[in-house]
Design a protein around this motif. Sequence first.
Motif, mmCIF file in Angstrom:
data_model
loop_
_atom_site.group_PDB
_atom_site.id
_atom_site.type_symbol
_atom_site.label_atom_id
_atom_site.label_comp_id
_atom_site.label_asym_id
_atom_site.label_seq_id
_atom_site.Cartn_x
_atom_site.Cartn_y
_atom_site.Cartn_z
ATOM 1 N N ALA A 1 60.112 65.472 -90.892
ATOM 2 C CA ALA A 1 60.212 66.927 -90.825
ATOM 3 C C ALA A 1 60.823 67.492 -92.102
ATOM 4 C CB ALA A 1 61.057 67.319 -89.614
ATOM 5 N N GLU A 2 61.750 66.719 -92.702
ATOM 6 C CA GLU A 2 62.434 67.220 -93.908
ATOM 7 C C GLU A 2 61.558 67.125 -95.150
ATOM 8 O OE1 GLU A 2 65.873 64.806 -94.103
ATOM 9 O OE2 GLU A 2 66.858 65.799 -92.403
ATOM 10 N N GLY A 3 60.876 65.988 -95.328
ATOM 11 C CA GLY A 3 60.190 65.773 -96.607
ATOM 12 C C GLY A 3 58.761 65.341 -96.515
ATOM 13 N N GLY A 4 58.192 65.394 -95.370
ATOM 14 C CA GLY A 4 56.800 65.038 -95.236
ATOM 15 C C GLY A 4 56.570 63.538 -95.154
ATOM 16 N N VAL A 5 55.273 63.180 -95.272
ATOM 17 C CA VAL A 5 54.891 61.780 -95.075
ATOM 18 C C VAL A 5 55.492 60.881 -96.146
ATOM 19 C CG1 VAL A 5 52.929 60.205 -94.902
ATOM 20 C CG2 VAL A 5 52.739 62.519 -94.007
ATOM 21 N N GLY A 6 55.529 61.395 -97.388
ATOM 22 C CA GLY A 6 56.078 60.580 -98.476
ATOM 23 C C GLY A 6 57.518 60.215 -98.234
ATOM 24 N N ASN A 7 58.267 61.190 -97.788
ATOM 25 C CA ASN A 7 59.674 60.931 -97.497
ATOM 26 C C ASN A 7 59.810 59.910 -96.371
ATOM 27 O OD1 ASN A 7 62.419 61.236 -97.772
ATOM 28 N ND2 ASN A 7 62.524 62.927 -96.291
ATOM 29 N N LEU A 8 58.938 60.036 -95.367
ATOM 30 C CA LEU A 8 58.994 59.094 -94.250
ATOM 31 C C LEU A 8 58.679 57.679 -94.721
ATOM 32 C CD1 LEU A 8 59.204 58.402 -91.272
ATOM 33 C CD2 LEU A 8 56.811 59.130 -90.990
ATOM 34 N N ILE A 9 57.653 57.539 -95.577
ATOM 35 C CA ILE A 9 57.277 56.208 -96.069
ATOM 36 C C ILE A 9 58.418 55.597 -96.875
ATOM 37 C CG2 ILE A 9 55.729 54.987 -97.646
ATOM 38 C CD1 ILE A 9 53.522 56.988 -96.769
ATOM 39 N N GLU A 10 59.036 56.429 -97.741
ATOM 40 C CA GLU A 10 60.135 55.924 -98.563
ATOM 41 C C GLU A 10 61.311 55.489 -97.689
ATOM 42 O OE1 GLU A 10 60.456 55.022 -101.495
ATOM 43 O OE2 GLU A 10 62.638 54.723 -101.527
ATOM 44 N N THR A 11 61.579 56.261 -96.654
ATOM 45 C CA THR A 11 62.689 55.909 -95.749
ATOM 46 C C THR A 11 62.410 54.591 -95.039
ATOM 47 O OG1 THR A 11 63.118 58.264 -95.412
ATOM 48 C CG2 THR A 11 64.112 56.723 -93.852
ATOM 49 N N ILE A 12 61.168 54.423 -94.601
ATOM 50 C CA ILE A 12 60.825 53.161 -93.917
ATOM 51 C C ILE A 12 61.014 51.984 -94.866
ATOM 52 C CG2 ILE A 12 58.902 51.846 -92.938
ATOM 53 C CD1 ILE A 12 57.882 54.480 -91.708
ATOM 54 N N GLU A 13 60.552 52.164 -96.136
ATOM 55 C CA GLU A 13 60.703 51.072 -97.094
ATOM 56 C C GLU A 13 62.177 50.767 -97.348
ATOM 57 O OE1 GLU A 13 58.282 49.302 -98.025
ATOM 58 O OE2 GLU A 13 56.717 50.578 -97.175
ATOM 59 N N GLN A 14 62.993 51.839 -97.406
ATOM 60 C CA GLN A 14 64.432 51.623 -97.627
ATOM 61 C C GLN A 14 65.051 50.868 -96.451
ATOM 62 O OE1 GLN A 14 66.433 55.263 -98.469
ATOM 63 N NE2 GLN A 14 65.494 55.525 -100.481
ATOM 64 N N ARG A 15 64.644 51.247 -95.250
ATOM 65 C CA ARG A 15 65.233 50.594 -94.083
ATOM 66 C C ARG A 15 64.798 49.142 -93.971
ATOM 67 N NH1 ARG A 15 65.798 55.255 -89.395
ATOM 68 N NH2 ARG A 15 67.024 56.628 -90.728
ATOM 69 N N ILE A 16 63.566 48.878 -94.386
ATOM 70 C CA ILE A 16 63.139 47.469 -94.389
ATOM 71 C C ILE A 16 63.933 46.702 -95.449
ATOM 72 C CG2 ILE A 16 61.208 45.927 -94.933
ATOM 73 C CD1 ILE A 16 59.344 48.039 -93.706
ATOM 74 N N ALA A 17 64.124 47.370 -96.613
ATOM 75 C CA ALA A 17 64.871 46.703 -97.680
ATOM 76 C C ALA A 17 66.319 46.472 -97.304
ATOM 77 C CB ALA A 17 64.794 47.552 -98.962
ATOM 78 N N GLY A 18 66.847 47.329 -96.443
ATOM 79 C CA GLY A 18 68.246 47.172 -96.044
ATOM 80 C C GLY A 18 68.434 46.436 -94.742
ATOM 81 N N ASN A 19 67.407 45.864 -94.172
ATOM 82 C CA ASN A 19 67.498 45.193 -92.872
ATOM 83 C C ASN A 19 68.017 43.761 -93.068
ATOM 84 O OD1 ASN A 19 65.213 43.845 -90.476
ATOM 85 N ND2 ASN A 19 67.197 44.749 -90.084
ATOM 86 N N ILE A 20 69.330 43.678 -93.225
ATOM 87 C CA ILE A 20 69.888 42.343 -93.528
ATOM 88 C C ILE A 20 69.841 41.410 -92.317
ATOM 89 C CG2 ILE A 20 71.382 43.174 -95.365
ATOM 90 C CD1 ILE A 20 73.665 43.239 -93.392
ATOM 91 N N ASP A 21 69.727 41.980 -91.109
ATOM 92 C CA ASP A 21 69.604 41.102 -89.939
ATOM 93 C C ASP A 21 68.181 40.565 -89.783
ATOM 94 O OD1 ASP A 21 72.245 41.442 -89.261
ATOM 95 O OD2 ASP A 21 71.851 43.207 -88.009
ATOM 96 N N ASP A 22 67.279 41.117 -90.535
ATOM 97 C CA ASP A 22 65.887 40.676 -90.523
ATOM 98 C C ASP A 22 65.311 40.690 -89.098
ATOM 99 O OD1 ASP A 22 63.604 39.903 -91.871
ATOM 100 O OD2 ASP A 22 63.969 37.759 -91.525
ATOM 101 N N ASP A 23 65.586 41.776 -88.411
ATOM 102 C CA ASP A 23 65.085 41.849 -87.037
ATOM 103 C C ASP A 23 64.305 43.141 -86.783
ATOM 104 O OD1 ASP A 23 67.134 43.662 -87.182
ATOM 105 O OD2 ASP A 23 68.055 43.093 -85.279
ATOM 106 N N ALA A 24 64.090 43.949 -87.830
ATOM 107 C CA ALA A 24 63.458 45.251 -87.621
ATOM 108 C C ALA A 24 61.942 45.145 -87.686
ATOM 109 C CB ALA A 24 63.960 46.252 -88.666
ATOM 110 N N VAL A 25 61.306 46.027 -86.924
ATOM 111 C CA VAL A 25 59.841 46.126 -86.947
ATOM 112 C C VAL A 25 59.495 47.597 -87.166
ATOM 113 C CG1 VAL A 25 57.701 45.803 -85.655
ATOM 114 C CG2 VAL A 25 59.579 44.164 -85.374
ATOM 115 N N TYR A 26 58.717 47.863 -88.221
ATOM 116 C CA TYR A 26 58.287 49.238 -88.504
ATOM 117 C C TYR A 26 56.794 49.229 -88.777
ATOM 118 C CZ TYR A 26 63.237 50.374 -89.311
ATOM 119 O OH TYR A 26 64.580 50.547 -89.187
ATOM 120 N N LEU A 27 56.133 50.285 -88.327
ATOM 121 C CA LEU A 27 54.726 50.460 -88.682
ATOM 122 C C LEU A 27 54.386 51.946 -88.584
ATOM 123 C CD1 LEU A 27 52.024 49.183 -89.479
ATOM 124 C CD2 LEU A 27 51.463 49.049 -87.041
ATOM 125 N N LEU A 28 53.854 52.473 -89.693
ATOM 126 C CA LEU A 28 53.383 53.862 -89.701
ATOM 127 C C LEU A 28 51.901 53.823 -90.031
ATOM 128 C CD1 LEU A 28 53.998 56.948 -89.672
ATOM 129 C CD2 LEU A 28 54.330 56.765 -92.158
#
Lengths: 511, 112
Positions: free
Chosen positions: A93-120
């Motif tokens: 809602a804040e930054g559109g699809v690009g912002n959402l994609i970047e956030t997902i990539e950041q969260r995957i990059a920061g998932n130190i427990d290696d247990d997250a699943v994301y798909l857009l």
Amino acid sequence: MSGTPHVADPPDVGETPPDVGEALPTWSPRRHGRLGAFFGQAGVRFGMIYACLFGASSLALAAFLWWSTAGLLDRQTEAAILVDFQGLTERLAEGGVGNLIETIEQRIAGNIDDDAVYLLVDARMQRLAGNLERWPRGVAPDFDWTNLRIDRGGIRTLARVHHADLEGGLHLLVGRDVESRVQLRGIVADAMLWAAVIAVLLGTVGAMAVRGLFRATLADISATAIAVSAGDLTRRVKVTGHSDEFDLLAETINDMLDRIARLMEGVRQVSNAIAHDLRTPITRARMRLEDAATSARTEADLHQAIERAQADLDGIVAVFQALLRIAEIEAGARRSAFSRVDVAPMLSDMAELYEAAAEEAGQTLVARIPPQAMVFGDRDMIQQAVANLLDNAMKFSPPEGVIRLGAHVAGGSGSAGGVGAGVAAGTVEIVVADDGPGIPPQDRARASQRFFRGEAARSTPGSGLGLALVQAVAMLHGGTLRLEDNAPGLRAVLVLPVGDGANGAKTGEVA
Amino acid sequence: MRPHSAAEAAMLLAATAALVLGVRAGAAQSAAPSAADRGGPQSEPLRIITYTREHCGELSRRADELMQRRPRVTPESVELRDEGKRLCAEGQIRPGIIRLRRAIMLLRAPAP
């Protein structure tokens, strides 16, 4: 099934004979089947109730433990996924699809427990971002929760995912691995399984213990009842001394058996007394008639013998009338005719009547009657009881003896006579005292039994029914008859309740 | 054995067996995946596609950018980044990725 339902089935040949521990009546296996007989036992039912309650409690405890352990982990996982999902939709809602994609990539990059699943994915289900290879087949993109099997670098795990539609035809899937939680849930399940097995064992053992305790407690009562019904009236239920409900039941049953034994003994004594006391006058009358028939010389002799025999037979009739009167009183049929009665005028009239008779015998009657003495009862019966007491007093008092008649109202406000004190509240005490030989203490408890005659009364005429009638009247009115030492003489106290007589009837006794 | 004792023993065994089977079935049911995972449309597990050298390179690039932006970096973050790069280069992709992610998290953290 027996063909004659009103006839008891004969016992099985191979059935265990009842002993003290097995004295409880059991259902006939032939009528109800062995299983029916088993469940028909009250002990088994109590045991099963215990087991059910124990099982329900264990189940509730297990459910709570599950809810607070494995269930809590599930709820925490889903809450974390929802928070993550909500954060991503805000980024969109804040930054559109690009912002959402970047956030997902950041969260995957920061998932130190290696247990997250994301798909857009877009409207054509083409992947835009995330670490899942594609949208799972058979899973609708709309709002839902799903468990997915995933391959994480060659290791197969289970993931809990949440997926929903986003604006612009996008579909987002967010999840977490729950394999470790599933394993933990298995451990908890195994622990609860073994706990459940232990609970079943404990519940069964407890149920059997309850059943055994129940049977052991009732077995003695049953054995006692069987012995009593077989004729052994001396058998009593054991009292454990724990002062619990079973002890109370045992004491009540023992009191009942004592009462039955006393009544049986009373019936036996009355039967013996009737046979003994009536045999003498009947034999005497027969002998008089026989003697007159064989040796009377004149008609006058014959008439004299017949008159004596009639007198003997009248005495027998009087005894039977007295017995019937006592039985009538004890039956309580006349209690319905009870009313509030002022016994003071009645006692004054009796004092006047007996005063003259006492004077003829050289005795003195002293009466102290209060102005009013209300009781709830039958005037005629009370009068007859007092008359019996006065007759006894006159009969046993020596010449120039003093007989005292008094009455005391509850609380002492209307007391008179000076022959007693300490009147119980709510009662009227009618006291008849003499200075005769009295009754020895050891005989006082039996003095009101039918046909009882003390040593001092052997030489005096009488049937031994006078005090028995007084006692019956006292019982019917819910009062008591006390026989006390008048030093010298006897002091008979007839205690009658002032109340409406509805309570305490049939409790009278000789003190 | 008397009939009542036999019946009690049979009841005990039956209750225990029912309980074991019930709890086992319940636990298995609660741990089972959805219909999509029970041999249905999703017969094969879905792969996580980030365990690749490309993702290692992406994470290394992000870690390097964060290091350049920060005036001071901790030795631990540098060590994790270098170890992650080394593991990825040696083909141990997943351990390498995990270390790189830890390095990134340290570099993202506010300076003390």
